[in-house]
Write a protein that holds these residues in place. Sequence first.
Motif, PDB file in Angstrom:
ATOM      1  N   GLN A 116       0.827  -1.213   0.000  1.00  0.00           N
ATOM      2  CA  GLN A 116       0.000   0.000   0.000  1.00  0.00           C
ATOM      3  C   GLN A 116       0.861   1.262   0.000  1.00  0.00           C
ATOM      4  N   VAL A 143      -5.842   4.702  -0.505  1.00  0.00           N
ATOM      5  CA  VAL A 143      -7.156   4.804  -1.151  1.00  0.00           C
ATOM      6  C   VAL A 143      -7.464   6.254  -1.545  1.00  0.00           C
ATOM      7  N   CYS A 200     -13.041  10.201   2.235  1.00  0.00           N
ATOM      8  CA  CYS A 200     -12.336   8.934   2.427  1.00  0.00           C
ATOM      9  C   CYS A 200     -11.877   8.776   3.876  1.00  0.00           C
ATOM     10  N   GLU A 259     -15.443   9.217   6.312  1.00  0.00           N
ATOM     11  CA  GLU A 259     -16.535   8.261   6.118  1.00  0.00           C
ATOM     12  C   GLU A 259     -16.057   6.867   5.727  1.00  0.00           C
ATOM     13  N   GLY A 260     -14.761   6.739   5.485  1.00  0.00           N
ATOM     14  CA  GLY A 260     -14.199   5.439   5.150  1.00  0.00           C
ATOM     15  C   GLY A 260     -14.039   5.238   3.659  1.00  0.00           C
ATOM     16  N   PRO A 261     -13.081   4.388   3.291  1.00  0.00           N
ATOM     17  CA  PRO A 261     -12.784   4.178   1.872  1.00  0.00           C
ATOM     18  C   PRO A 261     -13.931   3.557   1.084  1.00  0.00           C
ATOM     19  N   ASP A 262     -14.711   2.672   1.696  1.00  0.00           N
ATOM     20  CA  ASP A 262     -15.815   2.038   0.967  1.00  0.00           C
ATOM     21  C   ASP A 262     -16.872   3.064   0.566  1.00  0.00           C
ATOM     22  N   ASN A 263     -17.241   3.931   1.517  1.00  0.00           N
ATOM     23  CA  ASN A 263     -18.212   4.984   1.198  1.00  0.00           C
ATOM     24  C   ASN A 263     -17.668   5.933   0.143  1.00  0.00           C
ATOM     25  N   HIS A 311     -15.510   5.232  -2.189  1.00  0.00           N
ATOM     26  CA  HIS A 311     -15.567   4.530  -3.485  1.00  0.00           C
ATOM     27  C   HIS A 311     -16.974   4.612  -4.061  1.00  0.00           C
ATOM     28  N   ASP A 312     -17.988   4.396  -3.218  1.00  0.00           N
ATOM     29  CA  ASP A 312     -19.384   4.463  -3.696  1.00  0.00           C
ATOM     30  C   ASP A 312     -19.755   5.857  -4.183  1.00  0.00           C
ATOM     31  N   SER A 362     -17.756   6.863  -7.503  1.00  0.00           N
ATOM     32  CA  SER A 362     -17.631   5.809  -8.512  1.00  0.00           C
ATOM     33  C   SER A 362     -17.690   6.364  -9.932  1.00  0.00           C
ATOM     34  N   HIS A 378     -14.399   6.308 -12.022  1.00  0.00           N
ATOM     35  CA  HIS A 378     -13.683   5.053 -12.353  1.00  0.00           C
ATOM     36  C   HIS A 378     -13.332   4.988 -13.805  1.00  0.00           C
TER      37      HIS A 378
END
Length: 162
Positions: A25, A115, A146, A149-153, A155-156, A159, A162
């Motif tokens: 990473q 991320v 990021c 709220e976190g990397p998953d949120n 990414h959503d 998106s 991308h």
Amino acid sequence: MKQGTNQDAMKPIVPIQRWYDQDPQLSELVRTMETLSPDCQKLFALLIQDTCNRIILLRGRDFIRNLDWTIFIGLIKSRRSRRWYDREELLRKAFKTLYSLSFPDKALVGKELSVPVQLVKRYENYCQKQDAEISLDMVQTIVETCIKEGPDNAHDIYSIFH
């Protein structure tokens, strides 16, 4: 004149591995940063510097006691300014501080920032394809999302890039 031996040709080629390549990473963070626009590189240099300073503050005297003094040889060598991040003072300072951290702390910085740097790179690529100017406000929003709220949120939410 001495001819090369067959043994020389049979030696395995060992890839040169930089200090940041010890963690996937962290390696991705550094390699992606290299491709960013100068303003985004500076933003991530500030993020790296701030993250490192927080780690050093948390470690207190243990940080000094646990320093690997061979690191300072590398810091002296960095004055040669051959790497991309050595050519800009803000980047050089951030990477010198990052380099001085222990391996687990370097990996932590890589984990925290890999991320956001990927998402910013995707945003920059999107802007380039759209022939649009990069908005540092949008970059800041991506990074904040990021981190908060976190990397998953993130990414959503982003998106589209991308």
